[in-house]
Structures are given as C-alpha cells and as structure tokens.
Design a protein around this motif. Structure first.
Motif, PDB file in Angstrom:
ATOM      1  N   ILE A 129       0.927  -1.234  -0.247  1.00 15.18           N
ATOM      2  CA  ILE A 129      -0.114  -0.053  -0.058  1.00 15.18           C
ATOM      3  C   ILE A 129       0.763   1.306   0.157  1.00 15.18           C
ATOM      4  O   ILE A 129       1.730   1.327   0.819  1.00 15.18           O
ATOM      5  N   SER A 130       0.761   2.162  -0.982  1.00 11.87           N
ATOM      6  CA  SER A 130       1.464   3.495  -0.962  1.00 11.87           C
ATOM      7  C   SER A 130       0.695   4.486  -0.470  1.00 11.87           C
ATOM      8  O   SER A 130      -0.503   4.411  -0.131  1.00 11.87           O
ATOM      9  N   PHE A 131       1.522   5.273  -0.375  1.00 13.38           N
ATOM     10  CA  PHE A 131       0.732   6.639   0.289  1.00 13.38           C
ATOM     11  C   PHE A 131      -0.399   7.210  -0.615  1.00 13.38           C
ATOM     12  O   PHE A 131      -1.329   7.862  -0.245  1.00 13.38           O
ATOM     13  N   ASP A 132      -0.356   6.994  -1.886  1.00  7.88           N
ATOM     14  CA  ASP A 132      -1.259   7.363  -2.679  1.00  7.88           C
ATOM     15  C   ASP A 132      -2.673   6.665  -2.570  1.00  7.88           C
ATOM     16  O   ASP A 132      -3.671   6.999  -2.325  1.00  7.88           O
ATOM     17  N   ASP A 133      -2.661   5.425  -2.173  1.00  3.99           N
ATOM     18  CA  ASP A 133      -3.610   4.577  -1.592  1.00  3.99           C
ATOM     19  C   ASP A 133      -4.052   4.981  -0.457  1.00  3.99           C
ATOM     20  O   ASP A 133      -5.416   5.190   0.016  1.00  3.99           O
ATOM     21  N   TRP A 134      -3.160   5.232   0.351  1.00  5.82           N
ATOM     22  CA  TRP A 134      -3.509   5.785   2.032  1.00  5.82           C
ATOM     23  C   TRP A 134      -4.223   7.161   1.974  1.00  5.82           C
ATOM     24  O   TRP A 134      -5.030   7.419   2.401  1.00  5.82           O
ATOM     25  N   ASP A 135      -3.612   8.140   1.162  1.00  2.77           N
ATOM     26  CA  ASP A 135      -4.344   9.508   0.899  1.00  2.77           C
ATOM     27  C   ASP A 135      -5.570   9.409   0.466  1.00  2.77           C
ATOM     28  O   ASP A 135      -6.510  10.469   0.652  1.00  2.77           O
ATOM     29  N   ALA A 136      -5.965   8.454  -0.365  1.00  2.00           N
ATOM     30  CA  ALA A 136      -7.202   8.371  -1.239  1.00  2.00           C
ATOM     31  C   ALA A 136      -8.175   7.972   0.121  1.00  2.00           C
ATOM     32  O   ALA A 136      -9.314   8.389   0.104  1.00  2.00           O
ATOM     33  N   CYS A 137      -8.000   7.127   0.970  1.00  7.80           N
ATOM     34  CA  CYS A 137      -8.780   6.953   2.270  1.00  7.80           C
ATOM     35  C   CYS A 137      -8.945   8.063   2.875  1.00  7.80           C
ATOM     36  O   CYS A 137     -10.065   8.363   3.350  1.00  7.80           O
ATOM     37  N   LEU A 138      -7.605   8.893   3.134  1.00  8.36           N
ATOM     38  CA  LEU A 138      -8.129  10.078   3.877  1.00  8.36           C
ATOM     39  C   LEU A 138      -8.899  11.053   3.359  1.00  8.36           C
ATOM     40  O   LEU A 138      -9.756  11.615   3.935  1.00  8.36           O
ATOM     41  N   ALA A 139      -8.637  10.970   1.863  1.00  6.16           N
ATOM     42  CA  ALA A 139      -9.501  12.137   1.397  1.00  6.16           C
ATOM     43  C   ALA A 139     -11.064  11.674   1.105  1.00  6.16           C
ATOM     44  O   ALA A 139     -11.999  12.551   0.805  1.00  6.16           O
ATOM     45  N   ASP A 140     -11.166  10.545   1.425  1.00 11.11           N
ATOM     46  CA  ASP A 140     -12.758  10.023   1.276  1.00 11.11           C
ATOM     47  C   ASP A 140     -13.254   9.954   2.752  1.00 11.11           C
ATOM     48  O   ASP A 140     -14.256   9.211   3.105  1.00 11.11           O
TER      49      ASP A 140
END
Length: 324
Positions: A129-140
């Motif tokens: 899991i990348s920070f792109d993946d993680w940040d998508a979760c945060l943004a949602d």
C-alpha cells in the motif's frame, strides 16, 4: 508494457475493461455462466498459454461480477474502484513453511518446517500500500484521519509508513465498504507463500541477494553474494522486478503487517490451512518482508519479525475469492 483493452459484453453490468498482458490480439470474452473452451493445439504442438487478464473499472466503483470472479485464473489482476489497489490472483497449492537447517543465517523461530496448503486461489495486492492509496482513504473520510509518517522521504508511490496495526485495519474497513467486498491483511503463511512464489531458496530469485534485487543494507553480504552500497531510504513500490506470481518487492523496502499474533516458533498448533494464527501474544503481530535499513539475512522469505500493535509499519492487502 502495452495492453490491448476490450470491453466485456454489455450484459455484464457496467462492463469492466479486460486487458491482455502480453499485447496479443484480444479474443472475445466468454458470456456469463458459460465455461470457456480450453485452447486446442495442433497435434505435436504445445497448447497456447492464456495471457493474464486485467479487469479494471470504468466507473468509480465497480466490484467484480460473480461470473468474472469465478473465471479468474492465476496472474489475472483487477481493481474494484478507481482508487482501489491492484490485486493479482495467486494460485492454490501448498508449500513447506519455515527454513531448513542448511539455510545460511537461519534464525530460531523459523522451525520446524511444516506444510501449509491453500485449497483455493486468493488475491494479493500487487504492491505494498502506497501513500497514494492511503491518501485516497484520507480524502474519502476514512483511516481515522491518521496521516502516517513518510519520515521525510515523500508520499505518492512511496510505501505508506508509520501505520500501526489498528490504522491498517481502518484502511481495510474503508476499502471493504467502498468496494463492497471484504479485504483483509494476509496471514503469516500467506505472506511467505506468495513471497516464495513456488521457490524454496532463501529469496525468490535465489540463495544470494544484491542491491539489484531489493532495497536493503547491501553492505552486509549474504551467502557468498556481493557486497553493495547501503540503501539511503525507501523507494517507490514498483522499483524492482516482480516475483513469479507477479508481486512486487516481497523482499526489502518496508516491513509489512500480517494478521498473526506473535508466537516465538511454530508448534503443533500452527494452522496448516493458511489461516492466521490468532493464539499467542496478540499485542504483538508478525511482520514480514524486511526493510530498507535491514541486513540481508532479514530479507529472506522465511525470516520472521514482530512488532507491538502500536508500532508504525507498512502493509499489503488480500482478498478471498469465490473461485475454486
């Protein structure tokens, strides 16, 4: 790598895009509920090998249909939403978990060797899991607002770091809700199985390791292998070649959480069916993979590490499949 994409029939609601990984001409997709005929070769010829397929969404959220899921084969891959991680299908099978007494720098706790069998294929995140993946979760609005810790190395396609065990579980809860399918952490045996990818050597690429194979402290040689320069930090999640199952960086870069509670060594109570071992010290969980600042011996397929659940690490996701 080039892909030739083709839409599945309109009768498969909202049709996922199907791609062929070797750039060959696309054949017509099979209709739902109809079994695909096996390729036929001329007498004396080797039957053609079916190219892995990719099922990527055309809508923001598009889980696999039952027909597609049941037809998945090893190395096929899919995403079930526009920000979901890419998953690759791992074959069913069995392997000997642990390390033999002849393995260089074998540690206590990697024994005894024991067979673990997987009755069905399952899907694994092609990448950590990348920070792109993680940040998508945060943004949602998911992941509890926890940002993780990039430690100054940057975000984007870098592996998500500083993620404790419960935070990793919060990502899985968000992903499962978004995709409408259950995602989870791998068991420790699943993690070793897909790291080995059918091999029995210390690493999937052999019994030695170099800085061309993985991201680690390469100034410490292993098993007569070369000495290199130490890593200066983590690298993006697709920096090295994938293993035979199509999974990237199963050795080095970052430590990854598994579901299993800490147990010092394998015993007669160790699950043999691939399920997580949920007895023992569950305030600690098993970690696999190695890290960018770890010595070569800690990058081995059979090396076991653990961490308290509050510690920050990385992780990879798994999805159980309705397929035989």
């Amino acid at each position: 790598m080039k892909f030739v994409s083709k839409l599945l029939p309109a009768l498969m609601a909202g049709a996922l895009v199907v791609s062929f990984a070797n750039g060959a001409s696309a054949t017509k997709p099979w209709p739902p509920g109809v079994q695909r005929p096996a390729p036929v070769a001329d007498e004396g010829q080797t039957p053609p090998v079916r190219a892995p397929k990719q099922f990527f969404p055309e809508q923001r959220i598009q889980p696999l249909t039952p027909e597609i899921e049941q037809a998945l084969l090893p190395k096929d891959s899919f995403r079930e939403c526009d920000v979901c991680p890419e998953m690759v299908v791992v074959p069913k099978g069995s392997f000997m978990m642990g390390t033999p007494i002849t393995e260089v720098d074998r540690a206590k706790g990697e024994d005894p060797l024991h067979r673990v069998s997987f009755a069905k294929p399952f899907a694994v995140g092609r990448f950590t899991i990348s920070f792109d993946d993680w940040d998508a979760c945060l943004a949602d609005g998911g992941c509890g607002g926890i940002k993780g810790d990039d430690r100054g190395f940057g975000r984007g396609r870098m592996p998500a770091q500083g993620i404790n065990f419960e935070a990793a579980k919060s990502y899985l809860a968000w992903l499962s809700k978004k995709a409408g399918r259950t995602y989870r952490l791998p068991s420790e045996s699943e993690r070793e199985y897909f790291a080995r990818a059918g091999t029995t050597t210390s690493f999937w690429f052999g019994n030695t390791i170099s800085a061309q194979d993985a991201n680690y402290r390469a100034s410490t040689p292993y098993g007569g292998g070369p000495r290199g320069e130490d890593s200066k930090g983590p690298v993006v999640v697709d920096s090295y070649a994938p293993n035979p199952f199509g999974i990237y960086q199963v050795h080095g870069n970052v430590w990854e959480w598994t579901e299993d509670c800490y147990n010092k060594r394998y015993t007669e109570d160790t699950p043999s069916d691939g399920s997580p071992w949920l007895e023992g010290d569950c305030k600690r969980r098993m970690l696999r993979g190695g890290g960018w600042n770890g010595a070569a011996l800690t990058q081995r397929s059979g090396y076991r590490n653990d961490g308290i659940v509050e510690s920050g690490n990385s992780f990879r996701v798994v999805r159980t499949l309705a397929v035989q």
